[in-house]
Write a protein that holds these residues in place. Structure first.
Motif, short mmCIF file in Angstrom:
data_model
loop_
_atom_site.label_atom_id
_atom_site.label_comp_id
_atom_site.label_asym_id
_atom_site.label_seq_id
_atom_site.Cartn_x
_atom_site.Cartn_y
_atom_site.Cartn_z
N ALA A 196 -5.87 -8.66 6.06
CA ALA A 196 -5.67 -7.24 6.34
C ALA A 196 -6.94 -6.44 6.06
CB ALA A 196 -4.51 -6.70 5.52
N GLU A 197 -8.02 -7.17 5.77
CA GLU A 197 -9.34 -6.57 5.51
C GLU A 197 -9.31 -5.60 4.33
OE1 GLU A 197 -10.78 -5.10 9.25
OE2 GLU A 197 -10.87 -7.11 10.09
N LEU A 198 -8.62 -6.03 3.28
CA LEU A 198 -8.54 -5.22 2.06
C LEU A 198 -9.36 -5.89 0.96
CD1 LEU A 198 -4.72 -4.49 2.25
CD2 LEU A 198 -6.51 -2.76 2.38
N ASP A 199 -9.80 -5.07 0.02
CA ASP A 199 -10.55 -5.59 -1.13
C ASP A 199 -9.58 -6.38 -2.01
OD1 ASP A 199 -11.93 -5.97 -3.43
OD2 ASP A 199 -12.43 -3.86 -3.79
N VAL A 200 -9.84 -7.64 -2.27
CA VAL A 200 -8.87 -8.45 -3.02
C VAL A 200 -8.81 -8.05 -4.50
CG1 VAL A 200 -8.91 -10.46 -1.48
CG2 VAL A 200 -10.53 -10.33 -3.38
N LYS A 201 -9.87 -7.41 -5.00
CA LYS A 201 -9.85 -7.04 -6.43
C LYS A 201 -9.15 -5.70 -6.68
CE LYS A 201 -13.27 -10.00 -8.27
NZ LYS A 201 -14.64 -10.22 -7.80
N LYS A 202 -9.34 -4.74 -5.76
CA LYS A 202 -8.67 -3.43 -5.92
C LYS A 202 -8.31 -2.92 -4.52
CE LYS A 202 -7.62 0.33 -8.50
NZ LYS A 202 -6.30 0.64 -7.98
N ILE A 242 -3.78 -0.17 -1.43
CA ILE A 242 -2.35 -0.21 -1.07
C ILE A 242 -1.59 0.74 -1.99
CG2 ILE A 242 -2.25 -2.52 -0.01
CD1 ILE A 242 -1.37 -3.61 -2.68
N ASP A 243 -0.40 1.15 -1.53
CA ASP A 243 0.34 2.19 -2.26
C ASP A 243 1.44 1.63 -3.16
OD1 ASP A 243 -0.77 4.73 -0.87
OD2 ASP A 243 -0.35 3.30 0.72
N ALA A 244 1.92 0.42 -2.83
CA ALA A 244 3.02 -0.15 -3.62
C ALA A 244 3.12 -1.65 -3.35
CB ALA A 244 4.34 0.54 -3.26
N ILE A 245 3.84 -2.33 -4.26
CA ILE A 245 4.12 -3.76 -4.07
C ILE A 245 5.63 -3.91 -3.93
CG2 ILE A 245 3.96 -6.09 -5.05
CD1 ILE A 245 1.62 -5.04 -6.79
N ALA A 246 6.08 -4.43 -2.79
CA ALA A 246 7.52 -4.69 -2.60
C ALA A 246 7.75 -6.16 -2.91
CB ALA A 246 7.91 -4.38 -1.16
N VAL A 247 8.67 -6.43 -3.84
CA VAL A 247 8.89 -7.83 -4.23
C VAL A 247 10.39 -8.14 -4.23
CG1 VAL A 247 8.87 -7.31 -6.73
CG2 VAL A 247 8.34 -9.62 -5.94
N THR A 248 10.73 -9.34 -3.78
CA THR A 248 12.13 -9.78 -3.80
C THR A 248 12.58 -9.96 -5.24
OG1 THR A 248 11.77 -11.01 -1.77
CG2 THR A 248 13.72 -11.59 -3.04
N TYR A 249 13.70 -9.29 -5.62
CA TYR A 249 14.20 -9.49 -7.00
C TYR A 249 15.54 -10.23 -7.01
CZ TYR A 249 17.41 -5.43 -6.71
OH TYR A 249 18.42 -4.56 -6.37
N LEU A 286 0.07 -7.45 -11.07
CA LEU A 286 -0.78 -6.73 -10.12
C LEU A 286 -0.51 -5.23 -10.18
CD1 LEU A 286 -0.68 -9.18 -7.07
CD2 LEU A 286 -2.49 -8.91 -8.78
N SER A 287 0.76 -4.87 -10.37
CA SER A 287 1.14 -3.46 -10.47
C SER A 287 0.43 -2.81 -11.67
CB SER A 287 2.66 -3.37 -10.62
OG SER A 287 3.04 -2.23 -11.29
N TYR A 288 0.38 -3.51 -12.78
CA TYR A 288 -0.28 -3.02 -14.01
C TYR A 288 -1.79 -2.91 -13.77
CZ TYR A 288 -1.94 -3.11 -18.84
OH TYR A 288 -2.56 -2.82 -20.01
N LEU A 289 -2.35 -3.97 -13.18
CA LEU A 289 -3.81 -4.00 -12.94
C LEU A 289 -4.26 -2.92 -11.97
CD1 LEU A 289 -4.85 -7.73 -12.41
CD2 LEU A 289 -5.84 -6.10 -14.01
N LYS A 309 9.46 1.79 -8.68
CA LYS A 309 9.72 1.63 -10.12
C LYS A 309 8.44 1.23 -10.84
CE LYS A 309 14.54 0.94 -10.19
NZ LYS A 309 15.67 0.11 -10.41
N SER A 310 8.46 1.47 -12.15
CA SER A 310 7.34 0.99 -12.97
C SER A 310 7.55 -0.51 -13.18
CB SER A 310 7.36 1.73 -14.30
OG SER A 310 6.92 0.87 -15.32
N TRP A 311 6.47 -1.25 -13.41
CA TRP A 311 6.60 -2.70 -13.62
C TRP A 311 7.54 -3.02 -14.77
CZ3 TRP A 311 5.03 -4.66 -18.30
CH2 TRP A 311 4.16 -3.86 -19.07
N LYS A 312 7.69 -2.10 -15.72
CA LYS A 312 8.53 -2.37 -16.91
C LYS A 312 10.01 -2.43 -16.55
CE LYS A 312 5.39 0.35 -19.60
NZ LYS A 312 5.09 1.74 -19.61
#
Ligand code: KG4
Ligand code: ZN
Length: 351
Positions: free
Chosen positions: A71-77, A80-87, A105-108, A338-341
Motif C-alpha cells: 500500500a506504499e506506506l512507511d512500515v515503521k510509522k 493509518i488511522d486505526a487497526i481493525a482486528v478480529t476478536y 502496534l496500536s501502542y507504538l 477502542k484503546s488497546w487496553k
C-alpha cells in the motif's frame, strides 16, 4: 480514513489496508496479504488449534509488513488511522496472535483499535470496491446476508450498518463443516468443499437420494449433520460391494456422491434464503463465507435473484474465504474505536 485490517481467527493469517471516505460509499482495497497453514492441516485431516496458533506466529509480522509495503506506506510509522482486528469467534490461540500484535502496534503508533466480529467481516466483504458489482449498483437496506462458512450458516437481516438481527442459523453442523466431514468420509483432504465442488461437476446429482434437512420447517434454521449420516449409511449399505478403499478410489462413485451432496446443501441454502428475502421484503441479498465461493451456489442464487428482481452481491472467491480486507471493511462501517487496553479475544462471540 485508512485502516489496517488483521485477521487470525483460524488457519489464515491476513493483513490488508483499505481506504474509505463516507459510509454511503464503498471502501477501496489498497493491499491484501494472506498466508495460510492449510496444507499442514490437510496432512492431519483437520485443524489442530495449537499448530494453527504456531503457524499464525510465524506469518503475522511478514504479512503485515507486506500489506504496508504494497500500500506504499512507511512500515515503521504508517499513515493509518486505526487497526481493525478480529476478536472472535475463532480459536483462542490464533485470535490472540492477531490481537496482541494489534495491541502492540496500536501502542507504538498511537492509533486506536477497532475490534471486529469475524462474522460481520464475511458480510462486509460485500462493501469492498474489489467487488466489481459496485461499479453498477450500491447495496441498499434492508438486506439479507447468508453467512456460510466452515463454522457458520447464518441468515442475518441488516436494517442498516451495525443493525443486525439473526433470523436463522444451523442447529448442528455448518454447511462448510458438512462439506468437510462428508469429504473426509469419501477420502478427500481438508478442507473438502472446493474438491467436492470440482468432483461434482463430473457427477450425477440424481444418482442417490439424499435428504433436504429442515425443508418443511417454518423457520430459517438449518441442520446438516443428518446429511453426513445419510452419506455414511450409503457407504455402509455398500450396494456396490466395494471395499472402503475401492469406494474412495472409484472416481465415478465419488463424483456422484459429491454431486448429490452439493445439490442437497445448495437446495436447502437457496430455499431458506429466498424465503427470508420474500418474508422481509429486502432490497439486497449478500453472500459471504467460504462456501459462497461454490460455483453451483453462485449460479443458483444469480438465477433466483433475477427471478425475484433483487440485487445480489457475492464477493470474489478470495474475499469469500477468510481474509483481512473484509475485517478492515467491517471496521470502517462499524467504527467503534477502542484503546488497546480494552481489547480482548472472545472465541465464542456470536453476532
Ligand atoms: O470462511 P472460511 O474461509 O472459514 C471459516 O470462517 O470457516 O470457510 C471455509 C469453509 C470450508 O468448510 C471449506 O470447505 C468451504 O468453506 N469452501 C467451500 C468452497 N470453498 C471453500 N465449500 C464449497 N464449495 C467451495 N468452492
Ligand atoms: Zn470465516
Amino acid at each position: 480514513m485508512k485502516i489496517l485490517g488483521i485477521e487470525t481467527s483460524c488457519d489464515e493469517t491476513g493483513a490488508a489496508i483499505i481506504a474509505g471516505i463516507t459510509r454511503d460509499q464503498p471502501v477501496r482495497l489498497l493491499s491484501n496479504s494472506l498466508a495460510t497453514s492449510l496444507e499442514s492441516h490437510a496432512v492431519t485431516g483437520g485443524i489442530i488449534p495449537e499448530n494453527a496458533a504456531r503457524e499464525q506466529l510465524k506469518y503475522i509480522l511478514p504479512v503485515i509488513n507486506e500489506a504496508l509495503k504494497k500500500a506504499e506506506l512507511d512500515v515503521k510509522k504508517p499513515a493509518i488511522d486505526a487497526i481493525a482486528v478480529t476478536y472472535g469467534p475463532g480459536l483462542i490461540g490464533s485470535l490472540l496472535v492477531g490481537i496482541e500484535t494489534a495491541k502492540t502496534l496500536s501502542y507504538l503508533w498511537d492509533i486506536p483499535i477497532i475490534p471486529v466480529n469475524h462474522l460481520y467481516g464475511h458480510i462486509y466483504a460485500n462493501w469492498l470496491m474489489a467487488n466489481s458489482k459496485w461499479q453498477l449498483e450500491a447495496i441498499s437496506f434492508p438486506a439479507i446476508a447468508l453467512v456460510v462458512s466452515g463454522g457458520h450458516t447464518d441468515l442475518v437481516l441488516l436494517k442498516n450498518h451495525g443493525n443486525l438481527e439473526v433470523i436463522g442459523g444451523t442447529r448442528d453442523d455448518a454447511a462448510g463443516e458438512a462439506f468437510d466431514k462428508i469429504g473426509r468420509l469419501i477420502g478427500l483432504a481438508y478442507p473438502a468443499g472446493p474438491a467436492i465442488s470440482k468432483l461434482a461437476a463430473k457427477g450425477n446429482s440424481k444418482a442417490f437420494t439424499l435428504p433436504r434437512p429442515m425443508w418443511d420447517s417454518k423457520n430459517f434454521d438449518f441442520s446438516f449433520s443428518g446429511l453426513k449420516t445419510s452419506v455414511l449409511n450409503l457407504i455402509k449399505k455398500n450396494e456396490w460391494n466395494f471395499s472402503i478403499n475401492e469406494i474412495k478410489h472409484n472416481e465415478k462413485l465419488i463424483a456422484d456422491i459429491s454431486a448429490c451432496v452439493q445439490r442437497a446443501i445448495v437446495d436447502v441454502l437457496i430455499l431458506k434464503t429466498m424465503q427470508a428475502v420474500s418474508k422481509y421484503q429486502v432490497k439486497s441479498l449478500l453472500l459471504g463465507g467460504g462456501v459462497a465461493a461454490n460455483e453451483l451456489l453462485k449460479k443458483e442464487f444469480t438465477f433466483r435473484s433475477l427471478d425475484l428482481g433483487i440485487k445480489l452481491f457475492i464477493p470474489p472467491s478470495y474475499l469469500c474465504t477468510d481474509n483481512a480486507a473484509m475485517i478492515a471493511s467491517a471496521g470502517f462501517y462499524n467504527n467503534k474505536k477502542k484503546s488497546w487496553k480494552e481489547v480482548n479475544a472472545d472465541p465464542e462471540l456470536y453476532y
